[in-house]
Every structure is written in structure tokens, then in C-alpha cells.
Design a protein around this motif. Structure first.
Motif, PDB file in Angstrom:
ATOM      1  N   ILE A 128      51.298  30.832  74.230  1.00 45.35           N
ATOM      2  CA  ILE A 128      51.671  31.862  73.260  1.00 45.35           C
ATOM      3  C   ILE A 128      50.426  32.587  72.771  1.00 45.35           C
ATOM      4  O   ILE A 128      50.428  33.808  72.616  1.00 45.35           O
ATOM      5  CB  ILE A 128      52.476  31.259  72.086  1.00 45.35           C
ATOM      6  N   GLN A 129      49.349  31.860  72.560  1.00 45.17           N
ATOM      7  CA  GLN A 129      48.101  32.479  72.106  1.00 45.17           C
ATOM      8  C   GLN A 129      47.557  33.467  73.137  1.00 45.17           C
ATOM      9  O   GLN A 129      46.861  34.409  72.776  1.00 45.17           O
ATOM     10  CB  GLN A 129      47.037  31.418  71.816  1.00 45.17           C
ATOM     11  N   ARG A 130      47.865  33.252  74.391  1.00 44.55           N
ATOM     12  CA  ARG A 130      47.362  34.138  75.456  1.00 44.55           C
ATOM     13  C   ARG A 130      48.199  35.407  75.620  1.00 44.55           C
ATOM     14  O   ARG A 130      47.792  36.311  76.349  1.00 44.55           O
ATOM     15  CB  ARG A 130      47.299  33.366  76.768  1.00 44.55           C
ATOM     16  N   LEU A 131      49.351  35.479  74.958  1.00 48.57           N
ATOM     17  CA  LEU A 131      50.183  36.674  75.055  1.00 48.57           C
ATOM     18  C   LEU A 131      49.484  37.862  74.400  1.00 48.57           C
ATOM     19  O   LEU A 131      48.759  37.698  73.416  1.00 48.57           O
ATOM     20  CB  LEU A 131      51.525  36.455  74.338  1.00 48.57           C
ATOM     21  N   PRO A 132      49.715  39.061  74.921  1.00 48.95           N
ATOM     22  CA  PRO A 132      49.202  40.259  74.234  1.00 48.95           C
ATOM     23  C   PRO A 132      49.766  40.316  72.803  1.00 48.95           C
ATOM     24  O   PRO A 132      50.868  39.811  72.546  1.00 48.95           O
ATOM     25  CB  PRO A 132      49.743  41.414  75.076  1.00 48.95           C
ATOM     26  N   ASP A 133      49.032  40.929  71.901  1.00 51.18           N
ATOM     27  CA  ASP A 133      49.420  40.966  70.488  1.00 51.18           C
ATOM     28  C   ASP A 133      50.874  41.365  70.270  1.00 51.18           C
ATOM     29  O   ASP A 133      51.606  40.692  69.550  1.00 51.18           O
ATOM     30  CB  ASP A 133      48.524  41.935  69.702  1.00 51.18           C
ATOM     31  N   SER A 159      62.170  50.367  67.038  1.00 51.74           N
ATOM     32  CA  SER A 159      63.631  50.278  67.098  1.00 51.74           C
ATOM     33  C   SER A 159      64.047  48.841  67.442  1.00 51.74           C
ATOM     34  O   SER A 159      63.264  48.052  67.968  1.00 51.74           O
ATOM     35  CB  SER A 159      64.184  51.238  68.151  1.00 51.74           C
ATOM     36  N   GLU A 160      65.296  48.552  67.147  1.00 51.27           N
ATOM     37  CA  GLU A 160      65.856  47.238  67.475  1.00 51.27           C
ATOM     38  C   GLU A 160      65.803  47.002  68.983  1.00 51.27           C
ATOM     39  O   GLU A 160      65.470  45.905  69.439  1.00 51.27           O
ATOM     40  CB  GLU A 160      67.289  47.152  66.957  1.00 51.27           C
ATOM     41  N   SER A 161      66.101  48.028  69.767  1.00 48.89           N
ATOM     42  CA  SER A 161      66.083  47.872  71.232  1.00 48.89           C
ATOM     43  C   SER A 161      64.656  47.640  71.737  1.00 48.89           C
ATOM     44  O   SER A 161      64.453  46.882  72.692  1.00 48.89           O
ATOM     45  CB  SER A 161      66.722  49.067  71.926  1.00 48.89           C
ATOM     46  N   THR A 162      63.665  48.257  71.107  1.00 50.89           N
ATOM     47  CA  THR A 162      62.271  48.015  71.493  1.00 50.89           C
ATOM     48  C   THR A 162      61.902  46.560  71.195  1.00 50.89           C
ATOM     49  O   THR A 162      61.239  45.907  72.001  1.00 50.89           O
ATOM     50  CB  THR A 162      61.316  48.974  70.752  1.00 50.89           C
ATOM     51  N   SER A 163      62.354  46.055  70.053  1.00 54.20           N
ATOM     52  CA  SER A 163      62.097  44.650  69.714  1.00 54.20           C
ATOM     53  C   SER A 163      62.716  43.731  70.765  1.00 54.20           C
ATOM     54  O   SER A 163      62.077  42.786  71.228  1.00 54.20           O
ATOM     55  CB  SER A 163      62.663  44.323  68.332  1.00 54.20           C
ATOM     56  N   LYS A 164      63.947  44.026  71.155  1.00 53.36           N
ATOM     57  CA  LYS A 164      64.625  43.203  72.166  1.00 53.36           C
ATOM     58  C   LYS A 164      63.877  43.242  73.494  1.00 53.36           C
ATOM     59  O   LYS A 164      63.714  42.211  74.145  1.00 53.36           O
ATOM     60  CB  LYS A 164      66.066  43.669  72.365  1.00 53.36           C
ATOM     61  N   SER A 165      63.430  44.420  73.891  1.00 47.07           N
ATOM     62  CA  SER A 165      62.740  44.519  75.174  1.00 47.07           C
ATOM     63  C   SER A 165      61.366  43.848  75.103  1.00 47.07           C
ATOM     64  O   SER A 165      60.951  43.188  76.052  1.00 47.07           O
ATOM     65  CB  SER A 165      62.660  45.967  75.642  1.00 47.07           C
ATOM     66  N   GLN A 166      60.660  43.981  73.968  1.00 47.68           N
ATOM     67  CA  GLN A 166      59.372  43.298  73.807  1.00 47.68           C
ATOM     68  C   GLN A 166      59.568  41.777  73.864  1.00 47.68           C
ATOM     69  O   GLN A 166      58.773  41.068  74.461  1.00 47.68           O
ATOM     70  CB  GLN A 166      58.715  43.672  72.472  1.00 47.68           C
ATOM     71  N   TYR A 167      60.632  41.306  73.238  1.00 43.51           N
ATOM     72  CA  TYR A 167      60.931  39.875  73.251  1.00 43.51           C
ATOM     73  C   TYR A 167      61.212  39.401  74.675  1.00 43.51           C
ATOM     74  O   TYR A 167      60.689  38.376  75.118  1.00 43.51           O
ATOM     75  CB  TYR A 167      62.117  39.564  72.332  1.00 43.51           C
ATOM     76  N   SER A 168      62.020  40.173  75.409  1.00 44.91           N
ATOM     77  CA  SER A 168      62.339  39.819  76.790  1.00 44.91           C
ATOM     78  C   SER A 168      61.074  39.782  77.651  1.00 44.91           C
ATOM     79  O   SER A 168      60.858  38.839  78.431  1.00 44.91           O
ATOM     80  CB  SER A 168      63.344  40.822  77.359  1.00 44.91           C
ATOM     81  N   ARG A 169      60.232  40.793  77.501  1.00 42.37           N
ATOM     82  CA  ARG A 169      58.979  40.829  78.255  1.00 42.37           C
ATOM     83  C   ARG A 169      58.054  39.691  77.842  1.00 42.37           C
ATOM     84  O   ARG A 169      57.355  39.117  78.678  1.00 42.37           O
ATOM     85  CB  ARG A 169      58.284  42.169  78.050  1.00 42.37           C
ATOM     86  N   ALA A 170      58.048  39.375  76.556  1.00 43.44           N
ATOM     87  CA  ALA A 170      57.207  38.275  76.068  1.00 43.44           C
ATOM     88  C   ALA A 170      57.646  36.951  76.690  1.00 43.44           C
ATOM     89  O   ALA A 170      56.807  36.139  77.093  1.00 43.44           O
ATOM     90  CB  ALA A 170      57.274  38.191  74.539  1.00 43.44           C
ATOM     91  N   ARG A 171      58.951  36.731  76.751  1.00 41.22           N
ATOM     92  CA  ARG A 171      59.458  35.498  77.369  1.00 41.22           C
ATOM     93  C   ARG A 171      59.038  35.403  78.830  1.00 41.22           C
ATOM     94  O   ARG A 171      58.596  34.351  79.299  1.00 41.22           O
ATOM     95  CB  ARG A 171      60.982  35.433  77.266  1.00 41.22           C
ATOM     96  N   LYS A 172      59.185  36.526  79.567  1.00 44.66           N
ATOM     97  CA  LYS A 172      58.799  36.530  80.984  1.00 44.66           C
ATOM     98  C   LYS A 172      57.309  36.267  81.142  1.00 44.66           C
ATOM     99  O   LYS A 172      56.890  35.478  81.985  1.00 44.66           O
ATOM    100  CB  LYS A 172      59.167  37.869  81.633  1.00 44.66           C
ATOM    101  N   LYS A 173      56.502  36.929  80.325  1.00 45.40           N
ATOM    102  CA  LYS A 173      55.048  36.749  80.387  1.00 45.40           C
ATOM    103  C   LYS A 173      54.672  35.314  80.025  1.00 45.40           C
ATOM    104  O   LYS A 173      53.797  34.712  80.662  1.00 45.40           O
ATOM    105  CB  LYS A 173      54.361  37.747  79.442  1.00 45.40           C
ATOM    106  N   LEU A 174      55.337  34.761  79.032  1.00 43.80           N
ATOM    107  CA  LEU A 174      55.077  33.377  78.629  1.00 43.80           C
ATOM    108  C   LEU A 174      55.388  32.424  79.777  1.00 43.80           C
ATOM    109  O   LEU A 174      54.600  31.504  80.058  1.00 43.80           O
ATOM    110  CB  LEU A 174      55.900  33.019  77.392  1.00 43.80           C
ATOM    111  N   LEU A 175      56.486  32.646  80.458  1.00 45.71           N
ATOM    112  CA  LEU A 175      56.837  31.807  81.605  1.00 45.71           C
ATOM    113  C   LEU A 175      55.800  31.935  82.725  1.00 45.71           C
ATOM    114  O   LEU A 175      55.441  30.940  83.359  1.00 45.71           O
ATOM    115  CB  LEU A 175      58.236  32.152  82.126  1.00 45.71           C
TER     116      LEU A 175
END
Length: 185
Positions: A128-133, A159-175
Motif C-alpha cells: 500500500i505504501q508503494r501505491l501512487p498518492d 466525482s463519485e465515478s472518479t473515486s470508484k475508478s481510482q479505487y479499482s485501479r488502486a486494487r489492480k495496482k496493489l495486486l
């Protein structure tokens, strides 16, 4: 402790703070500083910056205590201040264009873990610490702080949709990070 007692004590301490009692301010600080530091640390990913955010947030809270209406718990109100201050610190850091790698390189000592679960938790924390800000902030607010995407959008000014997409990308990047880390081990 009876139900409601903590809130009653908190309300009394908050009232004493409003009356200018410095000891009451210290009591609130002792009650909430560790938890609020951890909230900030998950967002900023920087120990010194989290310490600064914590101090700034408490100063702001004490200055604006008149606006606290007790509709939510004092801890929730303070947490919102800490989150906003942490997000602002990350935004400021971004505007200064300091590479993330410079901030996290070598600040986590390698440790041996006897307990496999503890080791796995540490691996996730490091990933998680290695994820982009941007990814780390949205992921932390959603998973660790319990905000929904509308609230995250409001706090971050997206926007709410931007938050959702950032979260989705964050999960993929974390994996990806976890997979890369696991294959290197």
C-alpha cells in the motif's frame, strides 16, 4: 463502563476545552492522538508529515471547537479534520513534484516475522505504501476509514465515478505490487 459514559465524559472534556481549559485540551489530545496519527499516516505515507498534520489538525480543532455541534462524536469530527489536513498535505507534496520513490526508499527496515499472518499484513502494508498518492489515498479512505465513494469525492473534490475508478485501479495496482513482491521472495 456504562453505555454512553465515554460520550458523556467526552462532552464534558469538550465543554472544558471551549472554556479555555488547557488540561482538557491535553486530555483530548491523549485520547485521540494515536488513532488520528494512524489515520494521517495511512493517507500521507510519511511519518514526519503525519506528525505535522496531527499538530495542525488539533490546533484547527481547538480553534474551531465552537463549530462542533455534537451531531457526530468528537472523534468523527476530529477524524474529518485529520483526513482533510492529510489530503491537503498530499496535494501540496504533489505540487512540489517530489518523487514518491524518494519518500519511501529505505524507510522500512527488513524484519523477521515468526507469525505468518503478521508477515502477510506487513507485506500488504508495504505494498500500500508503494501505491501512487492518488491510489493510496482513495484506497485508504474507502477500505480503512470506511468512507463511501460519494464521501471520498466530496473530500478530494472529485466525482463519485472518479473515486470508484481510482479505487479499482488502486486494487489492480496493489495486486500487481503484491504479485511482484511475492515472485521476488
Amino acid at each position: 463502563m456504562e453505555k454512553g459514559t465515554f460520550q458523556d465524559v467526552n462532552a464534558q472534556v469538550v465543554q472544558r476545552c471551549r472554556e479555555g481549559d488547557n488540561r482538557a485540551q491535553y486530555e483530548l489530545y491523549k485520547l485521540y492522538s494515536k488513532a488520528m496519527f494512524n489515520v494521517s499516516m495511512r493517507i500521507t505515507n510519511d511519518y514526519a508529515e503525519s506528525e505535522d498534520v496531527l499538530q495542525e489538525a488539533f490546533i484547527s480543532a481547538f480553534k474551531n471547537l465552537h463549530s462542533y455541534k455534537a451531531e457526530a462524536s468528537f472523534g468523527s469530527w476530529l477524524k474529518r479534520i485529520v483526513i482533510n489536513a492529510s489530503v491537503n498535505a498530499v496535494r501540496k507534496r504533489r505540487s512540489e513534484l517530489v518523487p514518491l520513490e524518494d519518500r519511501i526508499a529505505g524507510d522500512i527496515p527488513d524484519e523477521e516475522y515468526d507469525d505468518d499472518t503478521e508477515w502477510q499484513v506487513e507485506q500488504v502494508r508495504r505494498a500500500i505504501q508503494r501505491l501512487p498518492d492518488g491510489y493510496r489515498v482513495v484506497l485508504s479512505l474507502y477500505l480503512l476509514e470506511g468512507f463511501d465513494h460519494a464521501e471520498i469525492g466530496e473530500v478530494l473534490g472529485i466525482s463519485e465515478s472518479t473515486s470508484k475508478s481510482q479505487y479499482s485501479r488502486a486494487r489492480k495496482k496493489l495486486l500487481e505490487i503484491m504479485k511482484d513482491t511475492h515472485s521476488m521472495a
